[in-house]
Design a protein around this motif. Sequence first.
Motif, PDB file in Angstrom:
ATOM      1  N   ASP A  89      10.083  33.136  56.806  1.00 48.83           N
ATOM      2  CA  ASP A  89      10.685  32.412  55.697  1.00 48.83           C
ATOM      3  C   ASP A  89      11.967  31.734  56.156  1.00 48.83           C
ATOM      4  OD1 ASP A  89       8.707  33.336  54.024  1.00 48.83           O
ATOM      5  OD2 ASP A  89       9.941  34.884  53.095  1.00 48.83           O
ATOM      6  N   MET A  90      12.194  30.537  55.647  1.00 54.95           N
ATOM      7  CA  MET A  90      13.438  29.830  55.911  1.00 54.95           C
ATOM      8  C   MET A  90      14.491  30.387  54.949  1.00 54.95           C
ATOM      9  SD  MET A  90      14.081  25.727  56.061  1.00 54.95           S
ATOM     10  CE  MET A  90      12.811  25.473  57.275  1.00 54.95           C
ATOM     11  N   LEU A  91      15.741  30.344  55.368  1.00 56.36           N
ATOM     12  CA  LEU A  91      16.811  30.962  54.585  1.00 56.36           C
ATOM     13  C   LEU A  91      17.909  29.952  54.308  1.00 56.36           C
ATOM     14  CD1 LEU A  91      17.520  33.867  53.581  1.00 56.36           C
ATOM     15  CD2 LEU A  91      18.838  34.102  55.665  1.00 56.36           C
ATOM     16  N   LEU A  92      18.264  29.804  53.048  1.00 56.40           N
ATOM     17  CA  LEU A  92      19.408  28.999  52.642  1.00 56.40           C
ATOM     18  C   LEU A  92      20.514  29.987  52.298  1.00 56.40           C
ATOM     19  CD1 LEU A  92      20.286  26.093  52.144  1.00 56.40           C
ATOM     20  CD2 LEU A  92      19.561  26.363  49.786  1.00 56.40           C
ATOM     21  N   ARG A 150      14.107  30.948  51.074  1.00 54.80           N
ATOM     22  CA  ARG A 150      14.804  31.950  50.270  1.00 54.80           C
ATOM     23  C   ARG A 150      16.273  31.566  50.157  1.00 54.80           C
ATOM     24  NH1 ARG A 150      12.205  37.674  50.547  1.00 54.80           N
ATOM     25  NH2 ARG A 150      10.138  37.146  51.276  1.00 54.80           N
ATOM     26  N   VAL A 151      16.785  31.552  48.947  1.00 52.72           N
ATOM     27  CA  VAL A 151      18.195  31.287  48.699  1.00 52.72           C
ATOM     28  C   VAL A 151      18.895  32.631  48.695  1.00 52.72           C
ATOM     29  CG1 VAL A 151      19.868  30.286  47.106  1.00 52.72           C
ATOM     30  CG2 VAL A 151      17.608  29.231  47.377  1.00 52.72           C
ATOM     31  N   PHE A 152      19.910  32.756  49.533  1.00 52.71           N
ATOM     32  CA  PHE A 152      20.539  34.053  49.766  1.00 52.71           C
ATOM     33  C   PHE A 152      22.044  33.959  49.522  1.00 52.71           C
ATOM     34  CE2 PHE A 152      21.869  37.397  52.966  1.00 52.71           C
ATOM     35  CZ  PHE A 152      21.415  38.468  52.216  1.00 52.71           C
ATOM     36  N   HIS A 153      22.539  34.765  48.589  1.00 56.88           N
ATOM     37  CA  HIS A 153      23.963  34.868  48.261  1.00 56.88           C
ATOM     38  C   HIS A 153      24.413  36.298  48.575  1.00 56.88           C
ATOM     39  CE1 HIS A 153      24.250  31.092  45.949  1.00 56.88           C
ATOM     40  NE2 HIS A 153      23.006  31.343  45.619  1.00 56.88           N
ATOM     41  N   LEU A 201      18.975  28.486  57.862  1.00 56.94           N
ATOM     42  CA  LEU A 201      18.514  29.297  58.991  1.00 56.94           C
ATOM     43  C   LEU A 201      16.987  29.233  59.002  1.00 56.94           C
ATOM     44  CD1 LEU A 201      20.768  32.405  58.272  1.00 56.94           C
ATOM     45  CD2 LEU A 201      21.282  30.498  59.766  1.00 56.94           C
ATOM     46  N   ALA A 202      16.438  28.806  60.127  1.00 59.21           N
ATOM     47  CA  ALA A 202      15.000  28.599  60.199  1.00 59.21           C
ATOM     48  C   ALA A 202      14.378  29.448  61.302  1.00 59.21           C
ATOM     49  CB  ALA A 202      14.697  27.130  60.463  1.00 59.21           C
ATOM     50  N   PRO A 203      13.258  30.110  61.007  1.00 64.37           N
ATOM     51  CA  PRO A 203      12.537  30.850  62.048  1.00 64.37           C
ATOM     52  C   PRO A 203      11.891  29.856  63.020  1.00 64.37           C
ATOM     53  CG  PRO A 203      11.284  30.848  60.011  1.00 64.37           C
ATOM     54  CD  PRO A 203      12.596  30.184  59.712  1.00 64.37           C
ATOM     55  N   PRO A 204      11.351  30.334  64.131  1.00 66.14           N
ATOM     56  CA  PRO A 204      10.810  29.427  65.150  1.00 66.14           C
ATOM     57  C   PRO A 204       9.652  28.551  64.686  1.00 66.14           C
ATOM     58  CG  PRO A 204      10.438  31.727  65.767  1.00 66.14           C
ATOM     59  CD  PRO A 204      11.288  31.721  64.539  1.00 66.14           C
ATOM     60  N   SER A 205       8.992  28.894  63.598  1.00 71.04           N
ATOM     61  CA  SER A 205       7.875  28.078  63.117  1.00 71.04           C
ATOM     62  C   SER A 205       8.356  26.796  62.436  1.00 71.04           C
ATOM     63  CB  SER A 205       7.005  28.888  62.157  1.00 71.04           C
ATOM     64  OG  SER A 205       7.785  29.329  61.063  1.00 71.04           O
ATOM     65  N   PHE A 206       9.660  26.668  62.198  1.00 73.60           N
ATOM     66  CA  PHE A 206      10.248  25.476  61.585  1.00 73.60           C
ATOM     67  C   PHE A 206      11.121  24.773  62.612  1.00 73.60           C
ATOM     68  CE2 PHE A 206       9.402  28.065  57.887  1.00 73.60           C
ATOM     69  CZ  PHE A 206       9.029  27.148  56.924  1.00 73.60           C
ATOM     70  N   SER A 207      11.282  23.494  62.425  1.00 76.77           N
ATOM     71  CA  SER A 207      12.196  22.716  63.250  1.00 76.77           C
ATOM     72  C   SER A 207      13.156  22.001  62.317  1.00 76.77           C
ATOM     73  CB  SER A 207      11.429  21.702  64.091  1.00 76.77           C
ATOM     74  OG  SER A 207      12.330  20.905  64.819  1.00 76.77           O
ATOM     75  N   ILE A 208      14.445  22.126  62.575  1.00 76.31           N
ATOM     76  CA  ILE A 208      15.448  21.435  61.782  1.00 76.31           C
ATOM     77  C   ILE A 208      15.757  20.113  62.470  1.00 76.31           C
ATOM     78  CG2 ILE A 208      17.806  21.491  60.920  1.00 76.31           C
ATOM     79  CD1 ILE A 208      17.614  24.547  60.854  1.00 76.31           C
ATOM     80  N   THR A 209      15.557  19.026  61.767  1.00 75.87           N
ATOM     81  CA  THR A 209      15.840  17.698  62.286  1.00 75.87           C
ATOM     82  C   THR A 209      17.034  17.142  61.529  1.00 75.87           C
ATOM     83  OG1 THR A 209      13.502  17.357  62.756  1.00 75.87           O
ATOM     84  CG2 THR A 209      14.895  15.403  62.724  1.00 75.87           C
ATOM     85  N   GLY A 248      23.552  34.358  65.190  1.00 73.61           N
ATOM     86  CA  GLY A 248      23.154  35.038  66.422  1.00 73.61           C
ATOM     87  C   GLY A 248      21.774  35.658  66.312  1.00 73.61           C
ATOM     88  N   SER A 249      21.491  36.252  65.176  1.00 76.18           N
ATOM     89  CA  SER A 249      20.161  36.841  64.950  1.00 76.18           C
ATOM     90  C   SER A 249      19.095  35.762  64.922  1.00 76.18           C
ATOM     91  CB  SER A 249      20.145  37.616  63.630  1.00 76.18           C
ATOM     92  OG  SER A 249      21.058  38.686  63.683  1.00 76.18           O
ATOM     93  N   THR A 250      19.407  34.632  64.311  1.00 79.04           N
ATOM     94  CA  THR A 250      18.468  33.508  64.271  1.00 79.04           C
ATOM     95  C   THR A 250      18.176  33.023  65.686  1.00 79.04           C
ATOM     96  OG1 THR A 250      19.288  32.850  62.103  1.00 79.04           O
ATOM     97  CG2 THR A 250      18.105  31.180  63.363  1.00 79.04           C
TER      98      THR A 250
END
Length: 93
Positions: free
Chosen positions: A37-40, A16-19, A79-87, A60-62
Amino acid sequence: MDNLLPFQAISPYKIRVFHPKSFEDAEEAINAMKTDDMLLLNVATLESRLAQRLIDYLAGSTFALSGESTEIGKGVFLLAPPSFSITRMMASA
């Protein structure tokens, strides 16, 4: 060509793209992450104090949700929930 499926039907994941325009918009972002959902997050156009407040709160919430966050550009965060891993990858010189 009637047998083609749209790409989004293959994956249940969303980015989700969030402004945000105000601090009150932060709840919408957190709810998106709670649904996996992942958040941009783009705060580049916000006043710097509001942008920093939103970044701190959402990072902090993430973390509280066991997710990950990283800055990918000036005022743009992933911002990624625990089901995603940012590499993080570094380009070789």
